[in-house]
Design an enzyme around this catalytic site. Structure first.
Site, PDB file in Angstrom:
ATOM      1  N   PRO A 160       0.903  -1.401  -0.272  1.00  0.00           N
ATOM      2  CA  PRO A 160       0.045  -0.591   0.234  1.00  0.00           C
ATOM      3  C   PRO A 160       0.888   1.122   0.465  1.00  0.00           C
ATOM      4  O   PRO A 160       1.516   1.431   0.794  1.00  0.00           O
ATOM      5  CB  PRO A 160      -1.231  -0.242   1.350  1.00  0.00           C
ATOM      6  CG  PRO A 160      -0.344  -1.660   1.773  1.00  0.00           C
ATOM      7  CD  PRO A 160       0.719  -2.373   1.489  1.00  0.00           C
ATOM      8  N   GLU A 161       0.770   1.886  -1.092  1.00  0.00           N
ATOM      9  CA  GLU A 161       1.263   3.207  -0.715  1.00  0.00           C
ATOM     10  C   GLU A 161       0.360   4.394  -0.588  1.00  0.00           C
ATOM     11  O   GLU A 161      -0.558   3.842  -0.141  1.00  0.00           O
ATOM     12  CB  GLU A 161       1.727   3.992  -2.666  1.00  0.00           C
ATOM     13  CG  GLU A 161       2.038   2.356  -3.074  1.00  0.00           C
ATOM     14  CD  GLU A 161       2.739   2.980  -4.585  1.00  0.00           C
ATOM     15  OE1 GLU A 161       3.035   4.020  -4.959  1.00  0.00           O
ATOM     16  OE2 GLU A 161       3.067   1.875  -5.071  1.00  0.00           O
TER      17      GLU A 161
END
Ligand SMILES: [Zn+2]
Length: 273
Positions: free
Chosen positions: A2-3
């Protein structure tokens, strides 16, 4: 992994159920998810505190407590946060249960347990925050600040954009997408990026992150929102995961290489030269 858009989505999803609530009980089921704080201290410092705010810094969810401590959750590959009703027993992947005074529970789950959970006292939080680069969606992030972040070092521009000390929150997927959008070869030296290119890249980073948040993030494999759903931005990716398919701008075939940073780099040899 996840960014920024995925972590922002998780924070926004759980925020309404957490802000103003008191944490009554904390049950740590998988203590190996904790970093720097052992289970008894973690529980003692959290029980009885109230949640002041829920935000994000870089790729981490940050829960600020009225004690001054900050609970920092790094989702890693498979970490998730959700708020649930009722008293169903936690499943095998639940690592921490936070029982709230509303009767709801905040669950942290992590199938592979590559993620991490920290409880930072104010001084530790300041050190952590100082160590990270600027937030790309804040007003203070300008083309000039991006150019400054790219100025030093002979590393590839893609690596520089993903370096959390230079710029916070951008990882492999959005670095690939932004460089394509700006028409910049990801293998070029960061310090060779011109002012005009930095302006294009800045615009691309901001625009793509905003759109990805609006789509509730990108689910390639494991990422789920704070309500347990898949994101929607994977349908809008221009290069990531599209090796061998034609470029949406110039029709060349998208190429996949691992030469730049051992990560999957997707680019178009037609319009990123
Ligand atoms: Zn192209």
């Amino acid at each position: 992994m996840p960014e920024l858009p995925e972590v922002e989505t998780i924070a926004r999803d759980v925020r309404p159920d957490l802000v103003g609530r008191q944490i009554l009980r904390v049950i740590v089921l998988k203590p190996d998810i904790l970093r720097r704080t052992r289970r008894p201290e973690f529980v003692r410092r959290l029980e009885g505190t109230r949640v002041e705010s829920v935000g994000r810094r870089a790729k981490h969810v940050v829960v600020t407590l009225d004690s001054g401590d900050r609970l920092v959750v790094q989702p890693g590959m498979t970490g998730s946060l959700t708020v649930v009703n009722g008293t169903a027993p936690p499943d095998a992947y639940t690592t921490i249960v936070f029982a709230l005074d509303s009767g709801k529970r905040l669950l942290h789950r992590d199938v592979r347990r590559i993620g991490a959970v920290y409880l930072h006292a104010p001084a530790a939080w300041e050190a952590y925050d100082r160590n990270l680069g600027p937030e790309p969606l804040e007003r203070t992030f300008t083309p000039a600040r991006l150019a400054e972040a790219l100025r030093n070092g002979r590393l590839a521009v893609k690596k520089a954009v993903m370096d959390q000390h230079r710029l916070a929150g951008v990882g492999n997927i959005y670095a690939n997408e932004a460089l394509w959008s700006a028409g910049i070869d990801p293998s070029r030296e960061a310090r060779g990026i011109t002012a005009a290119e930095a302006r294009r890249l800045h615009g691309a980073i901001v625009r793509i992150l905003r759109r990805a948040i609006a789509s509730r993030g990108t689910t390639v494999r494991d990422y789920r929102t704070g309500t347990g759903e898949r994101g929607g931005y994977q349908r809008r990716l221009a290069v990531y995961g599209r090796a061998g398919r034609s470029c949406r701008r110039c029709r060349w075939r998208i190429v996949l290489t691992h030469v730049i940073d051992a990560r999957a780099t997707y680019f178009c040899p037609g319009c990123q030269r």
